[in-house]
Design an enzyme around this catalytic site. Structure first.
Site, PDB file in Angstrom:
ATOM      1  N   HIS A   1       1.483   1.395  -5.816  1.00 55.35           N
ATOM      2  CA  HIS A   1       0.170   0.752  -5.931  1.00 55.35           C
ATOM      3  C   HIS A   1      -0.886   1.764  -6.369  1.00 55.35           C
ATOM      4  O   HIS A   1      -1.733   1.468  -7.227  1.00 55.35           O
ATOM      5  CB  HIS A   1      -0.221   0.130  -4.591  1.00 55.35           C
TER       6      HIS A   1
ATOM      7  N   HIS B   1       0.840  -1.200   0.000  1.00 54.40           N
ATOM      8  CA  HIS B   1       0.000   0.000   0.000  1.00 54.40           C
ATOM      9  C   HIS B   1       0.876   1.251   0.000  1.00 54.40           C
ATOM     10  O   HIS B   1       1.059   1.909   1.026  1.00 54.40           O
ATOM     11  CB  HIS B   1      -0.941  -0.006   1.207  1.00 54.40           C
TER      12      HIS B   1
ATOM     13  N   ASP C   1      -8.379  -1.765  -8.247  1.00 54.01           N
ATOM     14  CA  ASP C   1      -7.740  -1.972  -6.953  1.00 54.01           C
ATOM     15  C   ASP C   1      -7.156  -3.376  -6.812  1.00 54.01           C
ATOM     16  O   ASP C   1      -6.138  -3.567  -6.139  1.00 54.01           O
ATOM     17  CB  ASP C   1      -8.762  -1.702  -5.840  1.00 54.01           C
TER      18      ASP C   1
ATOM     19  N   HIS D   1      -6.904   6.629  -3.111  1.00 55.66           N
ATOM     20  CA  HIS D   1      -7.776   5.655  -2.443  1.00 55.66           C
ATOM     21  C   HIS D   1      -7.104   4.943  -1.267  1.00 55.66           C
ATOM     22  O   HIS D   1      -7.796   4.392  -0.401  1.00 55.66           O
ATOM     23  CB  HIS D   1      -8.284   4.621  -3.457  1.00 55.66           C
ATOM     24  N   ASP D   2      -5.760   4.943  -1.188  1.00 54.66           N
ATOM     25  CA  ASP D   2      -5.053   4.336  -0.050  1.00 54.66           C
ATOM     26  C   ASP D   2      -4.131   5.346   0.627  1.00 54.66           C
ATOM     27  O   ASP D   2      -3.119   4.972   1.228  1.00 54.66           O
ATOM     28  CB  ASP D   2      -4.242   3.122  -0.511  1.00 54.66           C
TER      29      ASP D   2
END
Length: 729
Positions: A440, A436, A588, A476-477
């Site tokens: 990524h 993460h 994802d 998103h992370d």
């Protein structure tokens, strides 16, 4: 005072710096002359304070014995001989001091009168009140010292009798002079005994300001008090003036130094302006003007050799050609390369006038690239290898994605702010995370970009949808700690408490996204109107929350139901949002559908994070997630199970939704067979899970025949695996 025993002990004396002992003789003579005249008028030697012109004072008269008798036949001892104190017209402690810049005035003076004779205190009270002094009366030296040392009331002068029990006037004077705080209070001593001259001498020696003999004439009393206080007031004014003068001198010195520095700065600035003027003149001079000037100078030369005419002819020809050419653009590059030009000016010239610098170079700190057109087109491909690039190499690709959809022009996004936004996002991803991390985040963004372009998913979306989708993929992370939601809840971390155990990390990522966008330097949404902003924010929040694996199968079932029963309507927000959520979910977990070498690398990275989490869960005593427990599973088993139970159902929907993506099912199937081969090799003892090596075709190394993988079984397995997927968030 009458009937007082003469004091025989001599007090230790010292010359006070506040008085001049040489004036003692003249002072004593003055006291003697005035005292004799008063005594004659009183026809006796009684106690009291009288005027030289009258024998009555404040309603009192002298009897034949020289004693003061009250006309109202009241007792001659005030308060019945009480040893207490009496305060008259007491102002607040802050008002009795002579203020700076004000003239001396008795009404601003506070006098402490100390005398054990009640009649004397009363007489002094009445007399001093007539002169508008503020008076505090006490009956002995002990009370006087308590009043002074308590600090509750500040006194400008102490008027004290000499002969008093316990603490004499000399004792009180000595205490005052020895105290570091109260030593500046002036003291005038009074006495009516036969040794007045001796007392006057001792008063001056030990630091008293003056001495009065009884009976005291009221005008003399006022004169003595005013002389002492005016002297002190004048000395204070002189000290204040000296201090003010010193401050002004210091200020003048400081201003002189500042002026000197300013003059130096002006001199340096003048030099810089002169230098810049020369540079600017050269920079604003176009090549045509420069060449023309140089050639004209050559033509004026008269000392050439025998080839003079030939050279002149050639130079004239060149001059004509240059005059007809369109080369009038100033040479701004001279300014840009010059170290004397500040960065702001360089930025202005680069962005507004320079033809050799692209828009992307407007922020020096943003990574620079020289990618070819083929390389830029490569980011639309499914086989794009993110591991061939550094993070700095990847960031410019994100700008290309925005530019490809004309998002900068449509939503008025300054490229500088987009670059700062990308750099800030990159900085907030944790570098020590194996999976993460920013790599990524870019990988997900790139594969979704492929969905939009190569697979034509953009046909279902608006430009605002695309903007929301790209932002969500990048963020998103954001700031992922490397431990999933299950760990956050079990550990009751600050994040789990903040978001009430609900989609903990996803809520955190969404919050940070808009915190970055709220920064004016990174706000790429400033060109949106209010309705556009509200719609985009709603969409981004839903997109990031959709990456929570807790609701994975719910999203799949809803999408599949819609896909089987109703066509998607581009004009409906809810339909477009469902597509957006579906695309980011596929992106994802897209590494399982990547070419085998990429799938292998991503699988190792995610299993590293899983094993790290289970290790911490064991240490902390939290429940250990089974599929992350290194003692119960392997990297190959994690990858195979994820394909079977999580990824395959999602990408089967993808193949049905976007026909261009059907080939991905074969890629997934091949990757699944490779992981099956790894599991067989581990059973045969040929592979160590801690040091798993990459094999392009691992099936060739397996001795036994690989079991056939039932694709249909994995297709229908989603209904029984909700628990497994929810733990992998």
């Amino acid at each position: 005072m009458n009937n007082k025993q003469e004091e025989t002990d001599h007090l230790p004396v010292s010359t006070s710096p506040k008085n001049d002992p040489n004036s003692l003789k003249s002072m004593i003579n003055e006291i003697e002359n005035i005292g004799n005249s008063i005594t004659k008028e009183m026809n006796g030697k009684g106690n009291g304070i009288t005027s030289p012109n009258t024998s009555t004072t404040n309603g009192h008269h002298n009897n034949s014995n020289g004693n003061i008798v009250n006309n109202n036949n009241s007792s001659s001892r005030t308060n019945g001989g009480s040893t207490g104190e009496k305060s008259i017209n007491q102002p607040s402690p802050s008002t009795h001091k002579v203020s700076e810049g004000e003239e001396y005035s008795p009404s601003k003076v506070r006098i402490l009168v100390v005398d054990d004779d009640d009649v004397q205190r009363k007489v002094l009270e009445n007399l001093l009140k007539k002169f508008h002094y503020n008076v505090t009366l006490v009956s002995n030296g002990e009370i006087a010292w308590d009043n002074i040392s308590s600090g509750q009331q500040k006194y400008d002068l102490v008027l004290t009798d000499v002969m008093m029990p316990h603490i004499t006037g000399f004792d009180l004077l000595q205490r005052i002079n020895d105290h570091p705080i109260y030593k500046n209070i002036p003291v005038i001593l009074m006495s009516g005994t036969a040794v007045d001259y001796k007392y006057a001498n001792d008063t001056i020696k030990i630091g008293g300001q003056d001495f009065l003999t009884k009976p005291i004439a009221k005008e003399l009393l006022k004169k003595k008090i005013d002389t002492v206080l005016q002297s002190i007031w004048q000395r204070k004014k002189e000290e204040e003036y000296k201090a003010s003068l010193a401050q002004e001198r210091e200020k003048g010195t400081r201003l002189a130094k500042e002026m000197e520095l300013k003059e130096h700065e002006i001199e340096e600035l003048t030099k810089k302006v002169s230098k810049m003027s020369t540079i600017s003149k050269e920079a604003m001079e176009s090549p045509l003007v420069s060449v023309t000037r140089n050639i004209e100078g050559l033509l004026k030369q008269s000392t050439w050799s025998s080839h003079e005419s030939e050279i002149k002819e050639k130079l004239t020809s060149i001059l004509k050609e240059l005059s007809s050419s369109n080369i009038y653009r100033p040479s701004f590059e001279k300014l840009i390369k010059n170290d004397s030009v500040d960065p702001v000016t360089k930025s202005f010239l680069v962005s507004e006038f320079s033809s050799t610098t692209s828009r992307r170079n407007s922020i020096p700190t943003f990574p620079q690239t020289n990618y070819t057109k083929d390389t830029k087109e490569g980011i639309k491909g499914w086989d794009f290898d993110v591991f061939k690039y550094s993070e700095d190499d990847l960031m410019p690709f994100l700008v290309d994605m925005f530019e490809n959809f004309q998002l900068l022009e449509i939503f008025k996004i300054p490229i500088e702010k987009l670059q700062r936004f990308i750099m800030t996002v990159n900085a907030l991803y944790r570098k020590n995370n194996r999976y993460h991390n920013f790599m990524h985040a870019f990988d997900v963004t790139q594969i979704v970009y492929t969905f939009l372009t190569s697979f034509n998913a953009v046909q279902y979306l608006t430009h605002l949808d695309v903007l929301a989708l790209l932002i969500s993929c990048m963020c998103h992370d954001l700031n992922h700690p490397g431990f999933n939601n299950t760990f956050q809840v079990n550990a009751q971390t600050e994040l789990s408490l903040e978001y009430n155990d609900i989609s903990v990390l996803e809520n955190h990522h969404a919050m940070l996204t808009f915190k970055i966008l709220r920064n004016s330097e990174c706000n790429i949404l400033e060109g949106l109107n209010e309705d556009q902003y509200k719609e985009l924010r709603r969409s981004v929040v839903q997109l990031i929350l959709a990456t929570d694996m807790q609701s994975h199968f719910e999203y799949i079932n809803k999408f599949q139901h819609h896909l089987n029963n109703l066509p998607f309507d581009r004009n409906k927000k809810e339909d477009r949002q469902m597509i957006l959520n579906f695309l980011i979910k596929c992106g994802d977990i897209s590494n399982i559908a990547r070419p085998w070498h990429l799938n292998f690398e991503w699988s190792l990275r995610v299993s590293d994070e899983f094993f790290q989490q289970s290790h911490y869960e064991t240490i902390c005593g939290y429940p250990v997630t089974p599929f992350m427990d290194k003692t119960k599973t392997t990297r190959a088993r994690i990858a195979a199970d994820f394909i079977d139970f999580v990824a395959s159902p999602l990408f089967q929907c993808m193949a049905k939704f976007l026909g261009e993506s059907k080939f991905l099912l074969k890629v997934i199937s091949q990757n699944r067979e490779n992981w099956q081969a790894y599991m067989e090799l581990q059973k045969e003892g040929k592979l160590n899970d801690d040091e798993l090596q990459y094999y392009e075709n691992p099936a060739l190394l397996v001795n036994s025949k690989l079991p056939k993988i039932d694709e249909e079984a994995s297709k229908n397995s989603n209904s029984s695996t909700t628990t497994t997927s929810s733990s992998s968030s």
